[in-house]
Design an enzyme around this catalytic site. Sequence first.
Site, PDB file in Angstrom:
ATOM      1  N   HIS A 276      -2.292   0.958  -8.036  1.00  0.00           N
ATOM      2  CA  HIS A 276      -1.104   1.599  -8.583  1.00  0.00           C
ATOM      3  C   HIS A 276      -1.101   1.533 -10.104  1.00  0.00           C
ATOM      4  CE1 HIS A 276       1.720   1.637  -4.826  1.00  0.00           C
ATOM      5  NE2 HIS A 276       0.779   2.535  -4.764  1.00  0.00           N
TER       6      HIS A 276
ATOM      7  N   ASP B  67       7.174  -1.042  -7.229  1.00  0.00           N
ATOM      8  CA  ASP B  67       6.477  -1.716  -6.135  1.00  0.00           C
ATOM      9  C   ASP B  67       7.121  -3.019  -5.680  1.00  0.00           C
ATOM     10  OD1 ASP B  67       4.650   0.232  -5.950  1.00  0.00           O
ATOM     11  OD2 ASP B  67       3.095  -0.784  -7.091  1.00  0.00           O
TER      12      ASP B  67
ATOM     13  N   SER C 262      -0.482   7.157  -2.200  1.00  0.00           N
ATOM     14  CA  SER C 262       0.601   6.819  -3.109  1.00  0.00           C
ATOM     15  C   SER C 262       0.288   7.151  -4.564  1.00  0.00           C
ATOM     16  CB  SER C 262       0.951   5.336  -2.979  1.00  0.00           C
ATOM     17  OG  SER C 262      -0.172   4.550  -3.300  1.00  0.00           O
TER      18      SER C 262
END
Lengths: 237, 173
Positions: free
Chosen positions: B96, B123, B57
């Site tokens: 992230h 998210d 990701s």
Amino acid sequence: MHSFWYRLNTVITISALLLALLCSLASLSDTLNLPSVDAQVEVLKVNRFRKQLTGNDEVTLTLNVSADLQSTFTWNTKQIQTYGGIFRHPNGIPTIAYRHTLQAVNDRSELILAAVIEGLREIDKWKNKMGNLAFKFRRKVSHEAAIYIVFVFLAAEYETSKNSLNQISLWDHIIQDKDQAKIQKQVPTKYPLVDQGHNLRGKLIKFVLHWYIMPKTGRTIKDKSIVSEFRLPEVYT
Amino acid sequence: MGFIGDSIQSVKSIQIRQLLTQIVSLGMIVTSALIIWKALMCVTGSESPVVVVLSGSMEPGFKRGDILFLHMSKDPIRAGEIVVFNIDGREIPIVHRVIKVHERNDTGEVDVLTKGDNNFGDDRLLYAQGQLWLQRHHIMGRAVGFLPYVGWVTIIMTEKPIIKVSFLQIFFL
């Protein structure tokens, strides 16, 4: 004493040590580079300015972004392979997990990759739901190209009575090549500027351009420059 | 007879010595790994100073199998930083990038929103049901350094236990 395993052990240890030393030297050499970045941002249009049902202000803008980040690239700036992959499951898969992947197969490879990630997220959810069911995927490499990485993004920063700092990313971009490090673009905001509350009318916001240099190895370097200020309109559109 | 007995004894003693050296060196490897780990914990102030990237990701920045060094300092969290966070009820931490930060005036608490560079949306789908923001206590550290490929060792070991077993066997041989 000097058996095969003993020698192998020595060779591996020394090469690992040398590699670690070289990696740290490469990372250290980045500190010698002092990039000077030239950037301008202006607001072309306020597309939408409203109060959401939740009571939070929401703004979307069209921006003119120009920046020259070429000086941020060094020889240790990441150069990697990009590829699009298709994941398959050998014995059947939840349809949701496949949906995104199938839709994007005919599109460009980047889209496939993005869809695959999206698909994987769905799979993750399914895994949580279905317990310990094992999923195995085969990755098919379909496209390769060398790229560099500098992550650049534009944030709006402002103060409110409740929050001493609000930092909201409006637009971001991954620069993959030194040749592409000169940006001259008209962009709509990628993420809407949503406040925690309704304090945005007539608010002065600062545009700050941040960039993150992802190295091949070592320390990630971050920097920013404040590029301009903008006063939001007094009324909703 | 004396000659044969002597040589048998010498052979035996050598084997025991070798075995002992092996055990000691194995112990050295394990303990030095532990020392490095604990020292990193002290220096970085993070519970797990080194994490392996497991998903794609964050591509093309971080790929599966890359290693990230984390740092947990008192410095405030700012947009653009890559953070590792734990969601309540999820075992695996996520790496992230922060895209939104709201910092309170009075208490200094932060509300943080993250997004994977390679994901379409933010998210909030990954967070717990009804959770809109990450708070400070969710965040385990921010990524400060990067080492490619090395994490594959742990990925392979966890996914293919046979390799781990044979690896240990080689050590003991």
